[in-house]
Design a protein around this motif. Structure first.
Motif, PDB file in Angstrom:
ATOM      1  N   ALA A  72      41.401  47.569  35.072  1.00  0.00           N
ATOM      2  CA  ALA A  72      41.671  47.624  36.934  1.00  0.00           C
ATOM      3  C   ALA A  72      42.677  48.275  37.303  1.00  0.00           C
ATOM      4  N   LEU A  73      44.238  47.468  36.380  1.00  0.00           N
ATOM      5  CA  LEU A  73      45.660  47.681  36.354  1.00  0.00           C
ATOM      6  C   LEU A  73      45.765  49.077  36.284  1.00  0.00           C
ATOM      7  N   PHE A  74      44.656  49.409  34.521  1.00  0.00           N
ATOM      8  CA  PHE A  74      45.197  50.440  34.746  1.00  0.00           C
ATOM      9  C   PHE A  74      44.949  51.472  35.378  1.00  0.00           C
ATOM     10  N   ALA A  75      44.022  51.646  35.940  1.00  0.00           N
ATOM     11  CA  ALA A  75      43.697  52.774  36.654  1.00  0.00           C
ATOM     12  C   ALA A  75      44.078  53.023  38.338  1.00  0.00           C
ATOM     13  N   GLY A  76      44.485  51.241  38.519  1.00  0.00           N
ATOM     14  CA  GLY A  76      45.495  51.683  39.741  1.00  0.00           C
ATOM     15  C   GLY A  76      46.259  51.666  39.639  1.00  0.00           C
ATOM     16  N   THR A 189      44.488  52.341  46.267  1.00  0.00           N
ATOM     17  CA  THR A 189      44.931  52.218  45.049  1.00  0.00           C
ATOM     18  C   THR A 189      43.508  50.816  44.806  1.00  0.00           C
ATOM     19  N   ILE A 190      43.320  50.208  45.864  1.00  0.00           N
ATOM     20  CA  ILE A 190      42.434  49.558  45.403  1.00  0.00           C
ATOM     21  C   ILE A 190      41.147  49.433  44.790  1.00  0.00           C
ATOM     22  N   THR A 191      41.092  50.928  45.554  1.00  0.00           N
ATOM     23  CA  THR A 191      39.315  51.568  44.887  1.00  0.00           C
ATOM     24  C   THR A 191      39.836  52.131  44.045  1.00  0.00           C
ATOM     25  N   TRP A 192      40.446  52.658  43.337  1.00  0.00           N
ATOM     26  CA  TRP A 192      40.607  53.119  41.999  1.00  0.00           C
ATOM     27  C   TRP A 192      40.304  52.017  41.126  1.00  0.00           C
ATOM     28  N   ALA A 193      41.145  50.700  41.276  1.00  0.00           N
ATOM     29  CA  ALA A 193      41.451  49.926  40.903  1.00  0.00           C
ATOM     30  C   ALA A 193      39.649  49.392  40.342  1.00  0.00           C
ATOM     31  N   ILE A 194      38.945  49.036  41.211  1.00  0.00           N
ATOM     32  CA  ILE A 194      37.841  49.025  41.049  1.00  0.00           C
ATOM     33  C   ILE A 194      36.171  49.699  40.475  1.00  0.00           C
TER      34      ILE A 194
END
Lengths: 294, 264
Positions: A72-76, A189-194
């Motif tokens: 999740a962190l990486f995607a964010g 950003t949260i959407t990408w993390a999820i």
């Protein structure tokens, strides 16, 4: 016909994994109109994080939240450092950028993970199933269960949790969210993390039972007919699309290939189905029609 | 108090829309801005709410100050949260794919206090019609209902100022009257300042205490409600009355020959 239960069952177990990956794509597309071509690499990186945590000797109950959070962190980070800088540009341009991200990630994986496939093991109780003459191995069943639970959790979150509602609102209109004081950028950003979290689970289920390799991101491409079939902006569509494509694949392998005398047909069968559906319903099965009042 | 001074705004670096607009919005007051299509009203609202950049617009000159704090190029989320300014856009500030409750919940999401439920009750008290449409996606609501929800969303953020972009657009006259009544009520009961952009001058002037007229990106007239209502040009061009309140002969209504006496 004797293998029907086996075929459909296997199709479902495979399909629910496709559904996971597809949902990961839909989450991003819904909110930013970007098709994340590096989805396969997000899955791979998720699996790699799992492998790393496992090699460190952590117990399963620590690994599961751990690798999901790491991905999740990486995607964010990807969103914050790359995608956010391109905000306001043509979504197609940003989509092309994700192709570039995909290549870069494969390169990094080759360098830091190496060319040797590794396996991950989940020390779980045996769940081998035998129903109506069909036989499903434990790994398969566990993968299906994990994927299905993840999907259920995500659906509930997206529909009922405050953050889920905010994500849907921002996907509807960023401007309207902003004028109401909603920090649309943070929600993106949260959407990408999820999305990354979901992709990580997808990657783990793919690797579980086979192996992780630096190029297993190819599985991301299998999600393309799924999202197009289900409708790029529909999460239920992605789920149903995943199940359909999963079953289509197994049916092709077991029945159509010998029947048509076309070995390897299984690889294109999803696209044939996609073509047929799109001819009748170009927005996909559950694609969003714009609610336009005239 | 919101003070706009000498605002010059362009879109895409070349399309000049506002050419030096100045005005003030007093606290707790309903101020109206009248103008025809293309005069620059929406651009002004976008600048005030901070979303101008999203539309590829830029402030070249001038300033927007809220209580003496310069907010001209401030982040729009800050403008909404810290200064309590909510922009009710022309297409209504509602999320079409969400139902009414979800809309209201979203709007209230950035609040940290515990009075959200009470405010929600207030919204339904102001707009009882919404109670019967709770299950629908708000995109399917009628124009009037969407406008109500729009105001409801705004109220859920506990705003200090509302920027209303042509709220009467597309509404039946009876709804227009009802809506302006509600707007007046919100202004009086909640002490919320309103900046009302309208083409429906008659309706706007019934609730506004002070007004401006904008044409081609410039403010050409301002005054109290009384002053505006008695201004000859306003009466002719915005309130539809002929020179002396009679119908005009076609020959006599050659607009291009009639000069506006903005100073009068």
């Amino acid at each position: 016909m004797e293998y029907l239960v086996q075929v459909i069952g296997s199709g479902f177990f495979q399909g629910v994994i496709y559904a996971l990956i597809a949902v990961s794509l839909v989450l991003i597309y819904k909110s930013s109109e970007v098709f994340n071509f590096s989805i396969g690499e997000f899955c791979t990186i998720g699996a790699v994080f799992f492998f790393i945590l496992q090699s460190l000797g952590l117990p399963l109950w620590a690994i599961i939240p751990g690798f999901m959070l790491m991905t999740a962190l990486f995607a964010g980070l990807v969103e914050k450092l790359i995608i956010e800088r391109l905000m306001g540009r043509n979504p197609l341009s940003i989509t092309l950028v994700t192709i570039g991200i995909s290549s870069i990630l494969v390169g990094f994986l080759l360098i830091f993970f190496g060319a040797n496939p590794e396996i991950i093991e989940l020390d779980l109780p045996d769940l081998t199933l035998e129903i109506a003459g069909a036989f499903f191995i434990s790994t398969q069943v566990w993968n299906g269960l994990i994927a299905a639970s993840a999907l259920a959790a995500l659906l509930l979150f997206y529909k009922f949790a405050t953050m889920g509602i905010l994500m849907r609102a921002t996907a509807d209109s960023q401007v309207k969210a902003i004028v109401l004081g909603i920090n649309a950028r943070r929600i993106l950003t949260i959407t990408w993390a999820i999305s990354g979290m979901v992709a990580a689970l997808g990657g783990m289920t793919v690797a579980h039972g086979s192996a992780i390799s630096y190029d297993m991101g190819i599985v991301g491409l299998a999600a393309i007919p799924v999202v197009l079939l289900g409708g790029l902006e529909s999460i239920p569509g992605a789920i149903i699309g995943g199940l359909i494509i999963g079953v289509v694949e197994t049916i092709s392998t077991f029945y159509l290939e010998p029947f048509l005398g076309l070995p390897g047909f299984q690889a294109i069968a999803p696209y044939v189905v996609l073509l047929l559906v799109l001819m009748v319903r170009p927005q996909g099965l559950f694609g969003q029609e714009l609610i336009e009042r005239v | 108090m919101i003070v706009v001074e000498g605002l010059r705004v362009v879109y895409k670096d070349v399309i000049s829309v506002l050419h030096g607009v100045s005005l003030r919005l007093e606290d707790g007051q309903i101020t109206t801005l009248l103008g025809a299509n293309g005069a620059g009203k929406t651009t002004l609202l976008r600048t005030l709410s901070g979303v101008l950049q999203i539309y590829d617009g830029e402030v070249l000159e001038g300033s927007v100050k809220i209580n003496d704090i310069e907010v001209t190029r401030l982040n729009p989320v800050m403008i909404a949260r810290r200064f309590g300014i909510v922009y009710i856009v022309e297409e209504r500030t509602v999320f079409p794919q969400l139902n009414i409750m979800e809309n209201l919940k979203c709007a209230a999401s950035s609040r940290k206090d515990h009075h959200v439920a009470r405010d929600m009750d207030r919204v339904f008290e102001l707009f009882p019609a919404l109670r019967s449409r709770l299950a629908f996606k708000s995109g399917y609501l009628s124009g009037g209902e969407q406008q109500m929800l729009s105001l409801g969303n705004a109220l859920m953020t506990r705003p200090k100022t509302l920027l209303l972009d042509e709220p009467s657009l597309g509404l039946a006259p009876i709804l227009v009257r009802e809506m302006f009544r509600v707007i007046q009520r919100i202004n009086e009961e909640d002490q919320i300042s309103m900046f009302l952009i309208e083409q429906n001058a008659a309706a706007a002037m019934r609730v506004a205490r002070y007004g401006y007229v904008i044409e081609n990106g410039r403010v050409v007239l301002e005054g109290t409600r009384n002053e505006l209502e008695n201004n000859e040009d306003i009466k002719e061009f915005y309130l539809g009355a002929g020179g002396e309140g009679q119908k005009k002969d076609y020959h006599q209504s050659k607009r291009y020959k009639r000069k506006k006496r903005w100073l009068g």
